[in-house]
Design a protein around this motif. Structure first.
Motif, PDB file in Angstrom:
ATOM      1  N   GLU A  82       3.276 -51.698 -70.797  1.00  0.00           N
ATOM      2  CA  GLU A  82       1.832 -51.743 -70.585  1.00  0.00           C
ATOM      3  C   GLU A  82       1.444 -51.290 -69.172  1.00  0.00           C
ATOM      4  O   GLU A  82       2.179 -51.536 -68.208  1.00  0.00           O
TER       5      GLU A  82
ATOM      6  N   VAL B 129      -3.275 -53.611 -64.470  1.00  0.00           N
ATOM      7  CA  VAL B 129      -4.356 -53.411 -63.513  1.00  0.00           C
ATOM      8  C   VAL B 129      -4.381 -54.596 -62.553  1.00  0.00           C
ATOM      9  O   VAL B 129      -4.426 -55.755 -62.987  1.00  0.00           O
TER      10      VAL B 129
ATOM     11  N   THR C 209     -14.338 -49.976 -61.709  1.00  0.00           N
ATOM     12  CA  THR C 209     -13.365 -49.360 -60.801  1.00  0.00           C
ATOM     13  C   THR C 209     -13.449 -49.946 -59.391  1.00  0.00           C
ATOM     14  O   THR C 209     -12.444 -50.015 -58.689  1.00  0.00           O
TER      15      THR C 209
ATOM     16  N   VAL D  80     -10.914 -52.727 -58.961  1.00  0.00           N
ATOM     17  CA  VAL D  80      -9.487 -52.438 -59.148  1.00  0.00           C
ATOM     18  C   VAL D  80      -8.824 -52.171 -57.805  1.00  0.00           C
ATOM     19  O   VAL D  80      -9.258 -51.296 -57.060  1.00  0.00           O
TER      20      VAL D  80
ATOM     21  N   TYR E 111      -2.529 -50.252 -59.621  1.00  0.00           N
ATOM     22  CA  TYR E 111      -1.915 -50.227 -60.939  1.00  0.00           C
ATOM     23  C   TYR E 111      -0.405 -50.401 -60.822  1.00  0.00           C
ATOM     24  O   TYR E 111       0.213 -50.044 -59.812  1.00  0.00           O
TER      25      TYR E 111
ATOM     26  N   SER F 142      -8.468 -43.374 -60.319  1.00  0.00           N
ATOM     27  CA  SER F 142      -8.751 -44.191 -61.496  1.00  0.00           C
ATOM     28  C   SER F 142      -7.979 -43.640 -62.693  1.00  0.00           C
ATOM     29  O   SER F 142      -8.053 -42.450 -62.991  1.00  0.00           O
TER      30      SER F 142
ATOM     31  N   ASN G 250     -10.730 -49.162 -72.966  1.00  0.00           N
ATOM     32  CA  ASN G 250     -10.134 -48.643 -71.736  1.00  0.00           C
ATOM     33  C   ASN G 250     -10.222 -49.679 -70.621  1.00  0.00           C
ATOM     34  O   ASN G 250     -10.760 -50.779 -70.800  1.00  0.00           O
ATOM     35  N   VAL G 251      -9.684 -49.340 -69.469  1.00  0.00           N
ATOM     36  CA  VAL G 251      -9.614 -50.297 -68.370  1.00  0.00           C
ATOM     37  C   VAL G 251     -10.989 -50.827 -67.985  1.00  0.00           C
ATOM     38  O   VAL G 251     -11.189 -52.041 -67.832  1.00  0.00           O
TER      39      VAL G 251
ATOM     40  N   THR H 259     -12.344 -53.102 -70.670  1.00  0.00           N
ATOM     41  CA  THR H 259     -11.580 -54.353 -70.679  1.00  0.00           C
ATOM     42  C   THR H 259     -12.065 -55.293 -69.584  1.00  0.00           C
ATOM     43  O   THR H 259     -12.268 -56.499 -69.820  1.00  0.00           O
ATOM     44  N   ILE H 260     -12.239 -54.761 -68.389  1.00  0.00           N
ATOM     45  CA  ILE H 260     -12.739 -55.578 -67.278  1.00  0.00           C
ATOM     46  C   ILE H 260     -14.126 -56.121 -67.597  1.00  0.00           C
ATOM     47  O   ILE H 260     -14.433 -57.291 -67.321  1.00  0.00           O
TER      48      ILE H 260
ATOM     49  N   THR I 277      -2.816 -54.353 -70.065  1.00  0.00           N
ATOM     50  CA  THR I 277      -3.888 -53.738 -70.852  1.00  0.00           C
ATOM     51  C   THR I 277      -3.543 -53.433 -72.304  1.00  0.00           C
ATOM     52  O   THR I 277      -4.374 -52.877 -73.021  1.00  0.00           O
TER      53      THR I 277
END
Length: 230
Positions: A83, A86, A101, A104, A107, A152, A178-179, A182-183, A200
């Motif tokens: 996976e 993040v 973003t 974040v 990664y 990103s 997507n990231v 998800t956030i 993720t």
């Protein structure tokens, strides 16, 4: 302030640095690739759901080394799940996907190791997945790469080889959520904090591993992670 015993904080190294990233919580997204959802018996774009691992479930593996993960007890069916992880650097609640973003920090490459037999039994009984997902060393992780270096990440190859044979191979553009999305969803349920890690989701191809197996995970633009089951 006096402590009964010294406080313990799980940390993950930062790539190319002697800095350490202190871990606050570990969140994981379930069934977040279409083909993996199918192999787990689900279909369609269901709303994202989350489970957690203890912060000290991380097994940090330095770049260029092979980490050693003990085969856990109480299972005969330990599975790998590669996976994208993040790392959150700025907390918040109700974060819009368009602003995600900004939260974040970086990664990493992660493995969500799973006692599949225990998870399956918990599902049948309608019980929590904790014993199947949240055991010691169940979250091997590479050094964290700052977003200032990677940019990103919205696409790129994600792959896992076991003993040199490819088991999982997909692209992160196939994430159902997507990231950023998800956030957005996760921050509606929890106040995200600096130090949070978000696993993720994994693509199709999850399967069992045994003692002696070498797992080599690679994510484009992030790096690799090598772990041997001992």
């Amino acid at each position: 302030m006096n402590f009964v015993f010294p406080p313990q904080t799980a940390v993950v190294p930062v790539a190319g640095s002697d800095a350490m990233f202190p871990v606050h919580r570990i969140y994981c997204v379930g069934r977040n690739y279409v083909e993996h959802a199918k192999e787990m018996g689900a279909t369609g774009r269901e709303a994202p759901f989350f489970f957690m691992k203890p912060a000290d479930a991380v097994l940090p593996v330095a770049h260029g080394t092979i980490g050693e993960m003990p085969y856990p007890g109480m299972t005969n069916d330990l599975h790998h799940e590669v996976e994208l992880v993040v790392a959150i650097g700025k907390g918040g609640t109700n974060i819009a996907a368009a602003d995600a973003t900004q939260h974040v920090w970086g990664y990493a490459v992660g493995l969500d190791m799973t006692r599949r037999d225990l998870q399956g039994e918990a599902k049948k009984l309608g019980r929590p997945w904790c014993t199947g997902k949240g055991f010691d060393f169940s979250a091997p992780i590479s050094p964290i790469h700052p977003i200032t270096e990677t940019g990103s990440i919205v696409q790129g190859e994600i792959r896992l080889d076991v003993n040199g044979a490819t088991r999982q191979n997909s692209n992160m553009e196939k994430l159902i959520w997507n990231v950023a999305e998800t956030i957005e969803h996760l921050s509606k349920y929890y106040a995200l904090q600096p130090g949070d890690l978000i696993f993720t989701g994994t693509p199709e191809g999850v399967a069992a591993v045994r003692q002696g197996d070498l797992l080599e995970a690679t994510i484009e633009s992030v790096g690799d992670l090598r772990v041997r089951i001992v």
